[in-house]
Design a protein around this motif. Structure first.
Motif, PDB file in Angstrom:
ATOM      1  N   ARG A 184      -7.703  -2.107   5.365  1.00 21.70           N
ATOM      2  CA  ARG A 184      -7.309  -0.687   5.091  1.00 21.70           C
ATOM      3  C   ARG A 184      -7.988   0.232   6.019  1.00 21.70           C
ATOM      4  O   ARG A 184      -9.022   0.056   6.571  1.00 21.70           O
ATOM      5  N   TYR A 211      -8.118   4.243   7.621  1.00 20.99           N
ATOM      6  CA  TYR A 211      -8.033   5.852   7.333  1.00 20.99           C
ATOM      7  C   TYR A 211      -8.008   6.590   8.617  1.00 20.99           C
ATOM      8  O   TYR A 211      -8.938   6.393   9.406  1.00 20.99           O
ATOM      9  N   GLY A 245      -5.419   8.053   4.201  1.00 22.33           N
ATOM     10  CA  GLY A 245      -4.761   6.879   4.795  1.00 22.33           C
ATOM     11  C   GLY A 245      -3.509   7.279   5.654  1.00 22.33           C
ATOM     12  O   GLY A 245      -2.870   8.227   5.214  1.00 22.33           O
ATOM     13  N   PHE A 281      -0.567   1.269   7.186  1.00 21.29           N
ATOM     14  CA  PHE A 281      -0.569   0.606   5.959  1.00 21.29           C
ATOM     15  C   PHE A 281       0.364  -0.830   6.324  1.00 21.29           C
ATOM     16  O   PHE A 281       1.614  -0.525   6.654  1.00 21.29           O
ATOM     17  N   LYS A 294       5.559   2.121   1.452  1.00 25.11           N
ATOM     18  CA  LYS A 294       4.629   3.025   1.573  1.00 25.11           C
ATOM     19  C   LYS A 294       4.216   3.568   0.112  1.00 25.11           C
ATOM     20  O   LYS A 294       2.993   4.155   0.101  1.00 25.11           O
ATOM     21  N   ARG A 335      -0.184   0.984  -3.432  1.00 26.50           N
ATOM     22  CA  ARG A 335      -1.576   1.680  -3.597  1.00 26.50           C
ATOM     23  C   ARG A 335      -2.201   1.028  -2.353  1.00 26.50           C
ATOM     24  O   ARG A 335      -2.460  -0.321  -2.113  1.00 26.50           O
ATOM     25  N   GLU A 336      -2.968   1.890  -1.829  1.00 30.22           N
ATOM     26  CA  GLU A 336      -3.834   1.429  -0.610  1.00 30.22           C
ATOM     27  C   GLU A 336      -4.973   0.796  -1.003  1.00 30.22           C
ATOM     28  O   GLU A 336      -5.422  -0.133  -0.436  1.00 30.22           O
ATOM     29  N   ASP A 337      -5.458   0.921  -2.293  1.00 28.88           N
ATOM     30  CA  ASP A 337      -6.669   0.117  -2.899  1.00 28.88           C
ATOM     31  C   ASP A 337      -6.248  -1.213  -3.545  1.00 28.88           C
ATOM     32  O   ASP A 337      -7.045  -1.694  -4.149  1.00 28.88           O
ATOM     33  N   TYR A 392      -3.337  -8.567   2.704  1.00 22.53           N
ATOM     34  CA  TYR A 392      -4.151  -7.177   3.037  1.00 22.53           C
ATOM     35  C   TYR A 392      -5.322  -7.050   1.876  1.00 22.53           C
ATOM     36  O   TYR A 392      -5.147  -7.139   0.746  1.00 22.53           O
ATOM     37  N   PRO A 434      -7.865  -4.359   1.023  1.00 23.39           N
ATOM     38  CA  PRO A 434      -8.724  -3.019   1.109  1.00 23.39           C
ATOM     39  C   PRO A 434     -10.180  -2.938   0.810  1.00 23.39           C
ATOM     40  O   PRO A 434     -10.615  -1.654   1.183  1.00 23.39           O
TER      41      PRO A 434
END
Length: 305
Positions: free
Chosen positions: A128, A130, A137, A142, A147, A150-152, A204, A206
């Motif tokens: 992850r 930013y 982010g 990503f 998109k 969720r990034e987390d 992925y 995070p």
């Protein structure tokens, strides 16, 4: 090639590879964070110096227990610079950071190790990241085309982003390292698709967070930056996409590149470079099999975006 610190009797678990070019100030901050992360750990640092300016940067590696400086006679670019680091490293896992990026959380090495231990079929771990300037982010970093995800949230994906990622050495040895003609941009997409085609997973995670400071020094100037990006996207389409998608994507990318620079960049030069390269490298055209395209679709992704 210069070594600092004693050579371990057995290979380290992780090799951290940093390629640098014209970013000494940013690099010092990156290395400062790595000293903390690697202290007392079974890991090594490999710094690939692409500057070719005659300056001695060995002092930057002071404080690392195991480190190697690889001075290059010319700027090899990102892809081949990483390959040099791979060839001169010994870790089972290869961790890459841009020279203007740093881990934003402690224990990054533990999180990377845990990710690879989940499954021996995991060939790459995407981090992850930013933007240090905004604290948010960046959608372009990503590693998925959707998109809205969720990034987390931890997910299986079909690509990773070069700013921060890790590779299993066994996977690299099977599918091959980065292709050197990807001097700038898209090199990780090519490697991602080769990993998928050989049955490796890309995940992925995070928990491994990277702060990207986006130092403007050392970057390819525009409009050449746009030309190289479009050229490499054409190469990706040629090598990895089925014919119909390849043609559609090539047209879309050429038009998008033109729109980005409002006609400043040279479409004719990009096409000439691509055609000459494709003729020389026809053996590289190995479109992903339908099962791989379905796998990407099942992940909610689109291979050509």
């Amino acid at each position: 090639m210069l070594f600092l610190g004693p050579a371990p009797a057995s290979p380290p678990i992780c090799s951290f590879v940093v390629v640098t070019y014209r970013r000494d100030e940013a690099l010092q901050r990156t290395l400062s964070g790595l000293r903390t992360q690697l202290a007392g750990r079974n890991a090594e640092l490999v710094l690939v110096d692409n500057n070719a300016d005659g300056l001695d940067r060995i002092w930057m590696l002071e404080g690392f227990e195991r480190s190697t400086l690889l001075r290059q006679p010319d700027n090899l670019g990102v892809a081949e610079g990483r390959n040099v680091g791979i060839r001169h490293s010994r870790g089972r896992f290869l961790v890459f950071l841009d020279d203007d990026a740093s881990f934003a959380v402690p224990g990054a090495l533990d999180a990377i190790d845990e990710a690879f231990k989940e499954d021996p079929a995991i060939g790459a771990v995407a981090f992850r990241s930013y933007d240090a300037a905004t604290g948010a982010g960046d959608p372009t970093e990503f590693p998925h085309t959707d998109k809205r995800l969720r990034e987390d949230g931890a997910i299986d994906t079909f690509r990773f982003i070069g700013v921060g990622h890790a590779l299993r050495r066994d996977a690299v040895e099977q599918v091959g390292a980065y292709r050197p003609e990807f001097f700038y941009s898209m090199e990780e997409f090519d490697l991602s698709y080769r990993l998928l085609s050989h049955g490796w997973r890309i995940v992925y995670r995070p928990a491994v967070v990277v702060e990207h400071r986006r130092d403007p020094a050392g970057r390819v100037p525009s409009p050449r930056k746009v030309e190289m990006s479009v050229l490499n996207k054409l190469r990706i389409a040629f090598m990895h996409l089925p014919a119909r998608q390849a043609l559609l994507c090539a047209a879309a990318w050429l038009c998008n590149g033109f729109a980005m620079r409002r006609g400043i960049y040279r479409i004719d030069r990009v096409l000439a470079e691509f055609v000459a390269w494709a003729i020389r490298n026809q053996d590289l055209r190995r479109p992903m099999q339908p099962r791989i395209m379905r796998r990407i679709h099942d992940m909610g992704g689109v291979a050509w975006r």
